[in-house]
Design a protein around this motif. Structure first.
Motif, PDB file in Angstrom:
ATOM      1  N   LEU A 141      36.811  10.859 -26.770  1.00  0.00           N
ATOM      2  CA  LEU A 141      37.836  10.201 -25.962  1.00  0.00           C
ATOM      3  C   LEU A 141      38.282  11.081 -24.804  1.00  0.00           C
ATOM      4  O   LEU A 141      38.651  10.609 -23.745  1.00  0.00           O
ATOM      5  CB  LEU A 141      39.036   9.897 -26.880  1.00  0.00           C
ATOM      6  CG  LEU A 141      40.265   9.209 -26.314  1.00  0.00           C
ATOM      7  CD1 LEU A 141      39.906   7.833 -25.791  1.00  0.00           C
ATOM      8  CD2 LEU A 141      41.328   9.089 -27.397  1.00  0.00           C
ATOM      9  N   TYR A 251      31.990   1.101 -31.572  1.00  0.00           N
ATOM     10  CA  TYR A 251      31.943   1.539 -32.965  1.00  0.00           C
ATOM     11  C   TYR A 251      30.535   1.293 -33.468  1.00  0.00           C
ATOM     12  O   TYR A 251      29.760   0.569 -32.845  1.00  0.00           O
ATOM     13  CB  TYR A 251      32.951   0.752 -33.815  1.00  0.00           C
ATOM     14  CG  TYR A 251      32.688  -0.742 -33.833  1.00  0.00           C
ATOM     15  CD1 TYR A 251      33.300  -1.582 -32.907  1.00  0.00           C
ATOM     16  CD2 TYR A 251      31.798  -1.301 -34.756  1.00  0.00           C
ATOM     17  CE1 TYR A 251      33.048  -2.944 -32.900  1.00  0.00           C
ATOM     18  CE2 TYR A 251      31.541  -2.659 -34.751  1.00  0.00           C
ATOM     19  CZ  TYR A 251      32.167  -3.478 -33.826  1.00  0.00           C
ATOM     20  OH  TYR A 251      31.903  -4.827 -33.808  1.00  0.00           O
ATOM     21  N   GLU A 261      33.862   4.957 -32.153  1.00  0.00           N
ATOM     22  CA  GLU A 261      33.228   5.810 -31.140  1.00  0.00           C
ATOM     23  C   GLU A 261      34.046   5.925 -29.854  1.00  0.00           C
ATOM     24  O   GLU A 261      33.948   6.912 -29.140  1.00  0.00           O
ATOM     25  CB  GLU A 261      31.821   5.290 -30.812  1.00  0.00           C
ATOM     26  CG  GLU A 261      30.892   5.397 -32.013  1.00  0.00           C
ATOM     27  CD  GLU A 261      29.468   5.019 -31.706  1.00  0.00           C
ATOM     28  OE1 GLU A 261      28.562   5.678 -32.221  1.00  0.00           O
ATOM     29  OE2 GLU A 261      29.251   4.046 -30.944  1.00  0.00           O
ATOM     30  N   GLU A 262      34.827   4.893 -29.537  1.00  0.00           N
ATOM     31  CA  GLU A 262      35.641   4.987 -28.319  1.00  0.00           C
ATOM     32  C   GLU A 262      36.917   4.173 -28.481  1.00  0.00           C
ATOM     33  O   GLU A 262      36.879   3.026 -28.920  1.00  0.00           O
ATOM     34  CB  GLU A 262      34.851   4.485 -27.103  1.00  0.00           C
ATOM     35  CG  GLU A 262      35.547   4.807 -25.792  1.00  0.00           C
ATOM     36  CD  GLU A 262      34.735   4.388 -24.563  1.00  0.00           C
ATOM     37  OE1 GLU A 262      33.558   4.032 -24.713  1.00  0.00           O
ATOM     38  OE2 GLU A 262      35.317   4.416 -23.472  1.00  0.00           O
ATOM     39  N   GLU A 275      41.162   7.677 -33.816  1.00  0.00           N
ATOM     40  CA  GLU A 275      40.391   8.505 -32.889  1.00  0.00           C
ATOM     41  C   GLU A 275      38.895   8.298 -33.083  1.00  0.00           C
ATOM     42  O   GLU A 275      38.464   7.928 -34.174  1.00  0.00           O
ATOM     43  CB  GLU A 275      40.674   9.994 -33.146  1.00  0.00           C
ATOM     44  CG  GLU A 275      42.039  10.452 -32.708  1.00  0.00           C
ATOM     45  CD  GLU A 275      42.233  11.947 -32.951  1.00  0.00           C
ATOM     46  OE1 GLU A 275      41.266  12.625 -33.361  1.00  0.00           O
ATOM     47  OE2 GLU A 275      43.357  12.418 -32.722  1.00  0.00           O
ATOM     48  N   PRO A 276      38.122   8.587 -32.044  1.00  0.00           N
ATOM     49  CA  PRO A 276      36.667   8.572 -32.222  1.00  0.00           C
ATOM     50  C   PRO A 276      36.286   9.502 -33.371  1.00  0.00           C
ATOM     51  O   PRO A 276      36.856  10.586 -33.502  1.00  0.00           O
ATOM     52  CB  PRO A 276      36.137   9.100 -30.890  1.00  0.00           C
ATOM     53  CG  PRO A 276      37.204   8.762 -29.904  1.00  0.00           C
ATOM     54  CD  PRO A 276      38.498   8.910 -30.650  1.00  0.00           C
TER      55      PRO A 276
END
Ligand SMILES: [Zn+2]
Length: 343
Positions: A141, A251, A261-262, A275-276
């Protein structure tokens, strides 16, 4: 000269030298339209390095030191402005249609607008950070690229110089000035060289440009920055759909849940600390991996849901209130087709 080494596997690497550039590319080379674009892009990038880096070089890299870490706040310039000129060179050489150039630029600016790292770190900070950023100490991130950040600065700096001088001074003029002032006198660029040169050639407005967009973390005010130039600017916002509504932008499914993932900065998910890297297990008591994007679209704004996830094996949970995240879109088009094409 250009030396290309074509290899039978997926690799894309290139290094600039004082009078040449060396490339390692997959053997498809320029077989189709996409690989031709990529081939031309990387070639134009390295060609421009003959000026920017091989001649115009931060004093911190003059001479090159291979025995220690070397810090400079100017990588947004060395790589990012080179990337800006990559597109401009292809446009000027007639190897890219203006429509494609502006469409690509708009897409890149849009992507940056929706990537949190660029609101959290200035181009100068991303440059200094180049020794550390790719390591795992920082979640995805918070990782940004000084290539992308510097490309955006390059474009906006070019436009600001043109706006402030009614087109008399451009980024080309600035580079020529630096070439004479530093390279021809055998000197590297001090850290403040870009700002000083820009203020000298473009006037006092350039001082605040550097404060806000190079040393600072301001998100560009496109309408104000591009006002008075022969460009049409459109900035629109629309709500994300599906998982994006809660701020989960990427994800991947794993056997137990969804690996995040983001996460969008300022979104409902980010506000509760997702969070990622986290593994999302449950949403409102249901298994996260069974939920489709349509599930999120069916929820009313303001709906409350309990999220359960793990981080490094530790269980975490929090209640979120759905407040749809907004996606910003930037579209920039020239009013005159040959804008930016001439030197
Ligand atoms: Zn480069």
């Amino acid at each position: 000269h250009f030396l290309y080494l074509l290899v039978p596997f997926s690799m894309r690497h290139a290094v600039e030298h004082a009078y040449s550039a060396m490339f390692v590319l997959p053997e498809e080379g320029a077989a189709d339209e996409t690989s031709l674009r990529s081939f031309l892009g990387i070639s134009a990038h390295e060609l421009f390095h003959l000026w920017n880096v091989k001649r115009l070089r931060p004093a911190a890299l003059w001479p090159y030191r291979y025995d220690r870490e070397v810090y400079t706040s100017l990588h947004w310039f060395t790589e990012g402005v080179t990337d800006y000129y990559t597109g401009v060179s292809l446009l000027r050489a007639g190897l890219m249609e203006p429509s494609e150039y502006w469409q690509r630029l708009s897409a890149e600016l849009t992507q940056m607008e929706n990537t949190p790292a660029y609101a959290l770190f200035s181009p100068a900070e991303l440059s200094i950070d180049s020794w550390l950023a790719p390591s795992s100490y920082r979640p995805a991130l918070y990782q940004g690229s000084f290539y992308a950040a510097g490309k955006r600065v390059g474009f906006l700096l070019d436009m600001t110089l043109r706006r402030e001088t009614q087109g008399r001074v451009t980024l080309d003029s600035l580079l020529r000035y630096l070439y004479r002032r530093y390279y021809l006198r055998g000197k590297g660029l001090p850290e403040a060289a870009l700002e000083q040169a820009a203020v000298r050639l473009g006037g006092p407005a350039l001082k605040s440009f550097f404060e806000r967009y190079v040393w600072g973390r301001d998100t560009p005010d496109y309408e104000a920055l591009l006002a008075g130039l022969p460009l049409r600017v459109e900035v629109t916002q629309k709500p994300y759909s599906g998982w994006g509504r809660v701020g989960i932008l990427r994800y991947r499914a794993e056997s137990e849940g969804l690996r995040i993932e983001e996460v969008l900065l300022g979104s409902a998910a980010e506000k509760v600390g997702l969070e990622p890297g986290d593994l999302l297990l449950t949403v409102g008591g249901r298994a996260a991996k069974d939920l489709s994007p349509a599930f999120w679209d069916s929820l009313a704004e303001g709906a409350q849901l309990q999220l359960g996830w793990t981080r490094d094996g530790f269980p975490l949970e929090a209640a979120i209130q759905l407040r749809s995240a907004l996606q910003k879109h930037i579209r920039i088009e020239p009013i005159a087709e040959d804008f930016l094409k001439s030197y």
